[in-house]
Structures are given as C-alpha cells and as structure tokens.
Scaffold this active site. Structure first.
Site, short mmCIF file in Angstrom:
data_model
loop_
_atom_site.label_atom_id
_atom_site.label_comp_id
_atom_site.label_asym_id
_atom_site.label_seq_id
_atom_site.Cartn_x
_atom_site.Cartn_y
_atom_site.Cartn_z
N LEU A 56 51.55 36.00 57.26
CA LEU A 56 50.69 35.76 58.43
C LEU A 56 49.62 34.72 58.13
O LEU A 56 49.13 34.04 59.03
CB LEU A 56 50.02 37.06 58.86
CG LEU A 56 50.96 38.19 59.34
CD1 LEU A 56 50.15 39.47 59.57
CD2 LEU A 56 51.68 37.78 60.61
N GLY A 57 49.23 34.62 56.88
CA GLY A 57 48.17 33.68 56.51
C GLY A 57 47.81 33.86 55.05
O GLY A 57 48.30 34.77 54.37
N VAL A 64 48.32 37.37 53.32
CA VAL A 64 48.44 38.46 54.28
C VAL A 64 49.83 38.42 54.90
O VAL A 64 50.31 37.35 55.32
CB VAL A 64 47.36 38.35 55.39
CG1 VAL A 64 47.49 39.52 56.36
CG2 VAL A 64 45.97 38.34 54.77
N LYS A 79 47.49 42.86 52.92
CA LYS A 79 46.89 41.80 52.12
C LYS A 79 47.25 42.05 50.66
O LYS A 79 46.95 43.11 50.12
CB LYS A 79 45.37 41.79 52.29
CG LYS A 79 44.68 40.69 51.49
CD LYS A 79 43.16 40.82 51.51
CE LYS A 79 42.56 40.40 52.82
NZ LYS A 79 41.07 40.32 52.75
N ASP A 173 30.29 36.32 58.49
CA ASP A 173 31.38 35.34 58.52
C ASP A 173 32.12 35.39 59.86
O ASP A 173 33.35 35.38 59.91
CB ASP A 173 32.36 35.59 57.37
CG ASP A 173 33.17 34.36 57.02
OD1 ASP A 173 32.76 33.24 57.39
OD2 ASP A 173 34.23 34.50 56.37
#
Length: 438
Positions: A56-57, A64, A79, A173
C-alpha cells in the site's frame, strides 16, 4: 556473528549494533521499550495467520501491506519493519497510542507479531486509500477535491483532533498522507509515531514533523501546543484544494525561513472558492497561536456546519477513484465486535477485531488489569437447563466465533435478553481456577 530466526529483539540489536552510541539514559529507555514491545507479540507465525496481498505504501524503514486473515477472509493493513531498522521507542509509542485511542475517527490497532527479525503491526484497513493517494491520482486536474468533499474530510479530522486534544495529545504530523478514507464515507486520522503527550499546560519544544506542514511556533522552538495541529490542518486543506502544500518547491531550510517570516499562505485563486472556505483557511493559518481557534471552535465554523450529505460525497469520491480496480468476491474489511469478559464478578466490555484470539484477549486484559499474562486464560461458562459447563478456550480460538456459535446452539436472540434460561459468559481465569470474588 549470525542472526538466528528466533533471536529476540534485544539479541538482534546487540548483534547488529542497533543501540549505537547513545547515552546510558537513552539505552535504558530503548531496553525498556524492547521488553515492553516483546510483551505485545502474539505467539503465532504471522504468515500462517495472514496472507500478504500487495504493498500500500512505504515509509522510512517500513512498508505497509494489504493482507487477508486466512480464516475469516477479512482485510487488514500490516506495517512491516526490520528490527534493526526500526525505531523501537517510536514504534512502541505509536502502538500504545493507538491502543489507548477509542475514537471512530482514528485508525484502530489490532495486534503485533515478530518473525525473522521483522515486526508486523496489524491495523485497520481503509479501502479508499489516503487523501495523498487521490491527490497523486489527480495531479493533472485543476481541482483535486470539491469544497463539499473537503468539508466532510475536515469535519471528521477535526473530530479526531478534538478527541486527541481532549486527551492532551498533539498529533504533530497532520497531512494528506496521514488521512485515510473508506468506501462507507468514514475518514480516519493515522500515524501517531510523532505524537506527543502534554502534561498540564506545558508547551512542547521539540521541532519534529514534516516541515512544509509545521506551524511557525514549532519551527521557532518557542513552545507549542495542540494549536500546532490546527495550522497543519490548514496547510492540508490548501493541499487538498490545489494538489500541493505551499512552498513545496522550496528547499526545506528555505521553506522554514518563509513559514516563520512570510504572511500566512492563501489559496492561489481565492475567487474560485466560497467566502466560507477562504475564511476557514485563514482562521486555521493565524500565525499567533493565541488567536488560532481550537478544533472544537472550528467545528462550529460555517464551512463545516453548512456541509450537507458529506459522507455521501466521500463514498462517491472513493468509488470514482476505484473505477477499473478488480474487487475480490467474499472479502470484507475487518470489523470490530464487543465482548463481555467477567473479571472478579465484574463485567468488562472489550472491543476487539473479529479475528482476535483468546491469547490476544488475555494479553490485552493482563496489561489493563496488571495481571500475569503467562497465567491468564479465557474460559466460557455455559448454563443450559440448570446445568453449568466450563470450557477453556485454546490460545488460538476466536472468542467472536465461539460467541456466534453458542448463540446459534443455545438459540439465543441476537439482541436483548434471551427468552429461555440458557446463557453463557466469558470469564478470565488466572492460575488454576476462575477468578471470582471471595
């Protein structure tokens, strides 16, 4: 010196020199974090529990993935990070923060595993991806999101921030990459690895976060509080409207200088947007935090209050972004169930993912009730026709499935009190007998 598959985290770090040249105080904090993190690990092989489907990233030191629980066929996000590459203290802080949060607007934590020197953190999966994903997919369009879509995303993020700030937590963040969407129209704030806990009215002074989204007071090191998240939200709103945050073309050190010294940023073409939208952004981006509104105050702003049928706009947005993607039949996003556990004749309500095992429940309860995790067991006590049976659940049995099966077997109603004498309850057992009051 080789690294073995079954080495503990502490052993791995010792072999690769993971502790580095740190002070004694930092080393002690890290060692304590390692021990705490090891207590979070489930005992099963994660590859036998979950099937990784696709990435996913990725972030610094971690990736992830989308994954399927092999038994329930429910979808989760995982993750993965190597022990040597992970910031153990940060990882533990993020896990503990996610475990503590009980809001529908923040991402859920489901569990943690360890295999081959790799940490697996299992989390809620949001099938709409991140706001950043949609921005990237629409990079050639003049407008990434409509005001209606932005208003709904902002509303739910503000509710997440209102909840966090009520707990004296600062996210630190907030940005498009950390806002996730789901096909049911829900919005989740995620990534709490940089979050901070305030003590009373103290100001934080650590300069941390993504610089293009950071508030002036954070960059100046003069002390900041939860109002810093509001500035970051304002920058994120500009990012949603125009596809990029202000000053992204500048090098970081130059962007920092301009954030501190320039007037607050505005929309490139204010006349293309409503007065309410322009005003909302200007209120988020007040440079003096004393005059910047809180999340609660912004929830009363006309831009938010006047938004209509907002969730439907997110549903349509996600559907549009998923056109052409192949969907697998029979797969659904993991859902949570409420379970009643009795400890010392007191009922404890527990919200768990449907795939959670007896071992997972015992780990969670032993932590919250200061019990010995190794001696805790979960039992189910069944009463039927004046007979009482007690059954110990195996460590990998799923209480949600046991509960569902018992309701069918005992012919209990789905909701409300049962119409017969049959009943059951889950009871925590510590040691050799069920825990009851003396």
């Amino acid at each position: 010196m080789g690294i073995e598959a079954q080495d503990s985290i502490g052993e791995v770090l010792a072999k690769v020199g993971g502790t580095g040249e740190k002070s004694i105080e930092e080393s002690q904090t890290r060692d304590e974090s390692i021990k705490q993190l090891e207590r979070e690990f489930a005992s099963r092989d994660p590859e036998k529990v979950f099937k990784i489907q696709g990435e996913l990233g990725k972030e610094t030191g971690s990736h992830v993935y989308r994954a399927i629980h092999r038994e329930t066929k429910k979808v989760v996000a995982i993750k993965k990070m190597t022990v040597a590459g992970a910031n153990i203290v940060t990882t533990l802080k993020e896990i503990y923060t996610m475990k503590e949060l009980k809001s529908e607007y923040t991402l859920k934590y489901y569990g943690c595993y360890h295999k081959n020197n790799c940490i697996w953190v299992v989390m809620q999966y949001c099938d709409g991806g991140s706001v950043q994903d949609i921005i990237d997919a629409r990079e050639n369009e003049d407008i990434c999101f409509t005001e209606r879509q932005i208003a709904e995303i902002v509303t739910q993020v503000l509710k997440a921030l209102e909840y966090l700030h009520s707990l004296k937590k600062i996210h630190r963040d907030v940005k498009a990459a950390n806002i996730l969407l789901s096909s049911d129209g829900t919005v989740k704030l995620t990534d709490f690895s940089l979050s901070a806990q305030q003590i009373g009215d103290e100001k934080r002074t650590t300069t941390i976060g993504s610089c293009y989204w950071m508030a002036p007071e954070t960059l100046m090191g003069s002390g900041y509080d939860s109002k810093a998240d509001i500035w970051s939200l304002g920058i994120t709103v500009l990012e949603m409207a125009e596809g990029i945050p202000p000053l992204i073309e500048e090098k970081p050190h130059r962007a920092v200088f301009r954030i501190v010294n320039d007037p607050p940023p505005k929309l490139y073409c204010p006349s293309a947007w409503s007065n309410e939208f322009n005003d909302f952004i200007s209120r988020c981006l007040v440079k003096n935090p004393e005059y910047r509104p809180t999340s609660t105050e912004l929830l009363k702003h006309p831009f938010v209050v006047n938004a209509k049928n907002g969730r439907q706009s997110i549903i349509e947005l996600v559907q549009c972004n998923q056109k052409g993607l192949k969907k697998e039949k029979g797969l659904h996003v993991e859902e949570e169930v409420e379970l009643s556990i009795w400890i010392n004749d007191v009922e404890k309500k527990l919200v768990i993912p449907s795939h959670a095992t007896s071992e997972d429940v015992c780990r969670q309860l032993s932590t919250s009730h200061d019990l010995d995790q190794n001696s805790c067991q979960l039992w189910v006590v069944i009463k039927d026709l004046n007979k009482t049976k007690e059954k110990k659940l195996g460590p990998y049995e799923r209480p949600a499935k046991v509960s569902s099966d018992l309701r069918k077997k005992l012919k209990l109603e789905k909701k409300g009190p049962s119409s017969n004498r049959a009943s059951y309850r889950f009871v925590l057992k510590e040691g050799n007998r069920i825990k009851t009051k003396k």
